[in-house]
Design an enzyme around this catalytic site. Sequence first.
Site, PDB file in Angstrom:
ATOM      1  N   ASP A   7       0.808  -1.229   0.000  1.00 28.66           N
ATOM      2  CA  ASP A   7       0.000   0.000   0.000  1.00 28.66           C
ATOM      3  C   ASP A   7       0.839   1.276   0.000  1.00 28.66           C
ATOM      4  OD1 ASP A   7      -2.205  -1.669   0.086  1.00 28.66           O
ATOM      5  OD2 ASP A   7      -2.297  -1.632   2.275  1.00 28.66           O
TER       6      ASP A   7
ATOM      7  N   LYS B  14       1.830   2.209  -5.140  1.00 33.24           N
ATOM      8  CA  LYS B  14       2.372   1.673  -6.396  1.00 33.24           C
ATOM      9  C   LYS B  14       1.446   1.973  -7.572  1.00 33.24           C
ATOM     10  CE  LYS B  14       2.388  -2.353  -4.377  1.00 33.24           C
ATOM     11  NZ  LYS B  14       2.102  -1.982  -2.992  1.00 33.24           N
TER      12      LYS B  14
ATOM     13  N   GLY C 264      -4.582  -4.215  -3.844  1.00 33.90           N
ATOM     14  CA  GLY C 264      -5.554  -3.168  -4.151  1.00 33.90           C
ATOM     15  C   GLY C 264      -4.754  -1.949  -4.535  1.00 33.90           C
ATOM     16  N   HIS C 265      -4.697  -1.658  -5.818  1.00 38.73           N
ATOM     17  CA  HIS C 265      -3.879  -0.549  -6.311  1.00 38.73           C
ATOM     18  C   HIS C 265      -4.797   0.609  -6.713  1.00 38.73           C
ATOM     19  CE1 HIS C 265      -0.285  -3.411  -7.281  1.00 38.73           C
ATOM     20  NE2 HIS C 265      -0.635  -3.408  -6.023  1.00 38.73           N
TER      21      HIS C 265
ATOM     22  N   GLN D 159       2.034  -5.961  -3.334  1.00 40.65           N
ATOM     23  CA  GLN D 159       2.470  -6.067  -1.933  1.00 40.65           C
ATOM     24  C   GLN D 159       3.750  -5.237  -1.737  1.00 40.65           C
ATOM     25  OE1 GLN D 159       1.431  -9.435  -3.481  1.00 40.65           O
ATOM     26  NE2 GLN D 159      -0.481  -8.486  -2.913  1.00 40.65           N
TER      27      GLN D 159
HETATM   28  P1  GDP Z   1      -0.755   0.399  -3.571  1.00 37.66           P
HETATM   29  O1  GDP Z   1      -1.351  -0.884  -3.121  1.00 37.66           O
HETATM   30  O2  GDP Z   1       0.704   0.474  -3.351  1.00 37.66           O
HETATM   31  O3  GDP Z   1      -1.119   0.759  -4.983  1.00 37.66           O
HETATM   32  O4  GDP Z   1      -1.390   1.523  -2.636  1.00 37.66           O
HETATM   33  P2  GDP Z   1      -2.936   1.635  -2.186  1.00 37.66           P
HETATM   34  O5  GDP Z   1      -3.717   2.113  -3.324  1.00 37.66           O
HETATM   35  O6  GDP Z   1      -3.382   0.395  -1.516  1.00 37.66           O
HETATM   36  O7  GDP Z   1      -2.821   2.706  -1.025  1.00 37.66           O
HETATM   37  C1  GDP Z   1      -2.296   3.969  -1.231  1.00 37.66           C
HETATM   38  C2  GDP Z   1      -3.375   4.995  -0.856  1.00 37.66           C
HETATM   39  O8  GDP Z   1      -2.789   6.257  -0.737  1.00 37.66           O
HETATM   40  C3  GDP Z   1      -4.454   5.137  -1.913  1.00 37.66           C
HETATM   41  O9  GDP Z   1      -5.657   5.486  -1.306  1.00 37.66           O
HETATM   42  C4  GDP Z   1      -3.931   6.287  -2.762  1.00 37.66           C
HETATM   43  O10 GDP Z   1      -4.965   6.982  -3.444  1.00 37.66           O
HETATM   44  C5  GDP Z   1      -3.303   7.142  -1.725  1.00 37.66           C
HETATM   45  N1  GDP Z   1      -2.139   7.943  -2.136  1.00 37.66           N
HETATM   46  C6  GDP Z   1      -1.124   7.608  -2.983  1.00 37.66           C
HETATM   47  N2  GDP Z   1      -0.187   8.583  -2.995  1.00 37.66           N
HETATM   48  C7  GDP Z   1      -0.613   9.532  -2.148  1.00 37.66           C
HETATM   49  C8  GDP Z   1      -0.058  10.776  -1.700  1.00 37.66           C
HETATM   50  O11 GDP Z   1       1.032  11.184  -2.080  1.00 37.66           O
HETATM   51  N3  GDP Z   1      -0.796  11.482  -0.800  1.00 37.66           N
HETATM   52  C9  GDP Z   1      -2.000  11.055  -0.327  1.00 37.66           C
HETATM   53  N4  GDP Z   1      -2.642  11.828   0.543  1.00 37.66           N
HETATM   54  N5  GDP Z   1      -2.536   9.884  -0.725  1.00 37.66           N
HETATM   55  C10 GDP Z   1      -1.842   9.140  -1.603  1.00 37.66           C
HETATM   56  P1  IMO Z   2      -0.882  -4.120  -2.286  1.00 36.24           P
HETATM   57  O1  IMO Z   2      -0.429  -4.663  -3.617  1.00 36.24           O
HETATM   58  C1  IMO Z   2      -0.922  -4.577   2.051  1.00 36.24           C
HETATM   59  C2  IMO Z   2      -0.941  -8.654   3.646  1.00 36.24           C
HETATM   60  C3  IMO Z   2      -2.198  -9.116   4.361  1.00 36.24           C
HETATM   61  C4  IMO Z   2      -1.611 -10.124   5.339  1.00 36.24           C
HETATM   62  C5  IMO Z   2      -0.494 -10.769   4.518  1.00 36.24           C
HETATM   63  C6  IMO Z   2      -0.883 -12.073   3.832  1.00 36.24           C
HETATM   64  O2  IMO Z   2      -2.182  -3.421  -2.352  1.00 36.24           O
HETATM   65  O3  IMO Z   2       0.199  -3.320  -1.649  1.00 36.24           O
HETATM   66  P2  IMO Z   2      -2.443 -12.759   1.797  1.00 36.24           P
HETATM   67  O4  IMO Z   2      -3.844 -12.378   1.456  1.00 36.24           O
HETATM   68  O5  IMO Z   2      -1.448 -12.399   0.760  1.00 36.24           O
HETATM   69  O6  IMO Z   2      -2.332 -14.181   2.241  1.00 36.24           O
HETATM   70  O7  IMO Z   2      -2.088 -11.878   3.108  1.00 36.24           O
HETATM   71  O8  IMO Z   2      -0.136  -9.812   3.527  1.00 36.24           O
HETATM   72  N1  IMO Z   2      -1.169  -8.142   2.284  1.00 36.24           N
HETATM   73  C7  IMO Z   2      -1.118  -6.851   1.947  1.00 36.24           C
HETATM   74  N2  IMO Z   2      -0.945  -5.749   2.704  1.00 36.24           N
HETATM   75  N3  IMO Z   2      -1.030  -4.447   0.721  1.00 36.24           N
HETATM   76  C8  IMO Z   2      -1.186  -5.533  -0.064  1.00 36.24           C
HETATM   77  O9  IMO Z   2      -1.163  -5.456  -1.425  1.00 36.24           O
HETATM   78  C9  IMO Z   2      -1.278  -6.805   0.545  1.00 36.24           C
HETATM   79  N4  IMO Z   2      -1.433  -8.065   0.086  1.00 36.24           N
HETATM   80  C10 IMO Z   2      -1.362  -8.861   1.151  1.00 36.24           C
HETATM   81  O10 IMO Z   2      -2.835  -8.060   5.025  1.00 36.24           O
HETATM   82  O11 IMO Z   2      -1.021  -9.455   6.408  1.00 36.24           O
HETATM   83 MG    MG Z   3      -2.887  -1.597  -1.851  1.00 36.00          MG
END
Ligand code: GDP
Ligand code: IMO
Ligand code: MG
Length: 423
Positions: free
Chosen positions: A13, A16, A40-41, A224
């Site tokens: 998270d 990416k 979840g991207h 991840q």
């Molecule tokens: P990913 O899994 O690495 O793609 O990241 P996620 O989407 O799960 O989580 C990142 C969260 O931070 C999302 O809600 C994005 O919209 C948000 N986000 C990304 N970059 C920024 C930033 O620079 N500032 C803020 N406030 N939110 C951001």
């Molecule tokens: P993105 O790509 C954050 C965590 C889960 C759990 C562990 C194992 O959005 O960054 P799994 O379902 O893979 O067996 O879970 O890994 N986890 C993540 N945490 N971002 C993710 O993906 C994750 N994918 C798995 O919360 O601790």
């Molecule tokens: Mg994510």
Amino acid sequence: MAVDLLLGLQWGDEGKGKIVDVLTRNYDIIARFQGGPNAGHTLEFDGIKHVLRTIPSGIFHDKAINLIGNGVVIDPVVFAKELEGLEQFKIDYRAKMVISRKAHLILPTHRLLDAASEAAKGKAKIGSTLKGIGPTYMDKTGRNGIRVGDIELDGWKEKYRALANKHEAMIAFYNVDVQYDLAEMETEFFESIELLKELQFIDSEEYLRQALKNGKTILAEGAQGSLLDIDFGTYPFVTSSNTTAAGACTGLGIAPSRIKEVYGIFKAYTTRVGSGPFPTELFDEVGEDMARIGNEFGAVTGRARRCGWLDLVALKYTCEINGVTQLMMMKGDILSGFSSLKVCTAYKYKGKTIEHLPFNIEDENVTPIYTEMKGWKEDLTKMTETSQFPKELNDYIAFLEKELEIPIKVVSVGPDRTQTIHR
Ligand code: GDP
Ligand code: IMO
Ligand code: MG
């Protein structure tokens, strides 16, 4: 041409999805190499927020081809829902997306096994997203899995039945309360398989080899984060794939010598969702503020993310393992208004001060040692260039660059595509 690689350096998270979307205009192909719908991207532009699970984050651009590699595990049911979500945006995914025949399928019983395994673990549970990731990779390495290419062959349903029957026996063996109606789940599964079959299946390693030969540019998108890597993460509280740079080679069939830039993405602080050690975790108001201001709730499960200070011991470790060449700092805007900022630069471990990540990083084994810095008050979200940065932010960035010895090339100051500052 070469392949560039983009990875999360913490526990996922990091942002990416946003950065892949920003970088896509520079690439012909965006390729996911591991993980599955546990990811979840999030992408934001034109006032709309999109969350992608299995589909690569380049899908909203006109030209780029989005490739799902052999290292990815696909749940046809989740995937069908993702495709449905794209319909309203008139994305021609049949033309712009290709899927490796060697990618493994997540079956309904894999999801059930995930739930049964977690329930059986009780307090020691991993905190899995319960998407069937672990059981599917177990069947892959156990040489029992079903791959995308199998569904083009006659007789695959018999293979499916045998595996599902075995899984049911395993679920019973766990002896925990997992309620399910497999017939209903299977109806949905087989319907989704028909939809999946409408997409282009390819021999992705050959496809990428040809693309490289023809001078195409490729960005490999990680899911991840490195601290969730099956080998190098905080085992057993990890996911079941190699989230680090090596995973891009095995998950796409790309030789290490082909990789050029390695973009390492990190948040200006740290978050983690699910169980497992987290040395710099905060349990006070400061941590609550980070979670609230940063809106730290999982994009997939909605679970609250645990928050804490930036951990340079862990970050140095993941930079090394991945061979990061450029850093990108995300969510700097969230730290505005914190009067002081702490950065962990070493651990107290068995009475000694150490600067590397040891085998055990549970609270009883390590105590973080912090450097404290002055925070900034200014709102960063409207800034468009580095000359507008407050001095304290520049000091923070300079400190991290000195410690990590890698340049921070991008500072993200908000979730939108446009809130991205190149240095
Ligand atoms: P990913 O899994 O690495 O793609 O990241 P996620 O989407 O799960 O989580 C990142 C969260 O931070 C999302 O809600 C994005 O919209 C948000 N986000 C990304 N970059 C920024 C930033 O620079 N500032 C803020 N406030 N939110 C951001
Ligand atoms: P993105 O790509 C954050 C965590 C889960 C759990 C562990 C194992 O959005 O960054 P799994 O379902 O893979 O067996 O879970 O890994 N986890 C993540 N945490 N971002 C993710 O993906 C994750 N994918 C798995 O919360 O601790
Ligand atoms: Mg994510």
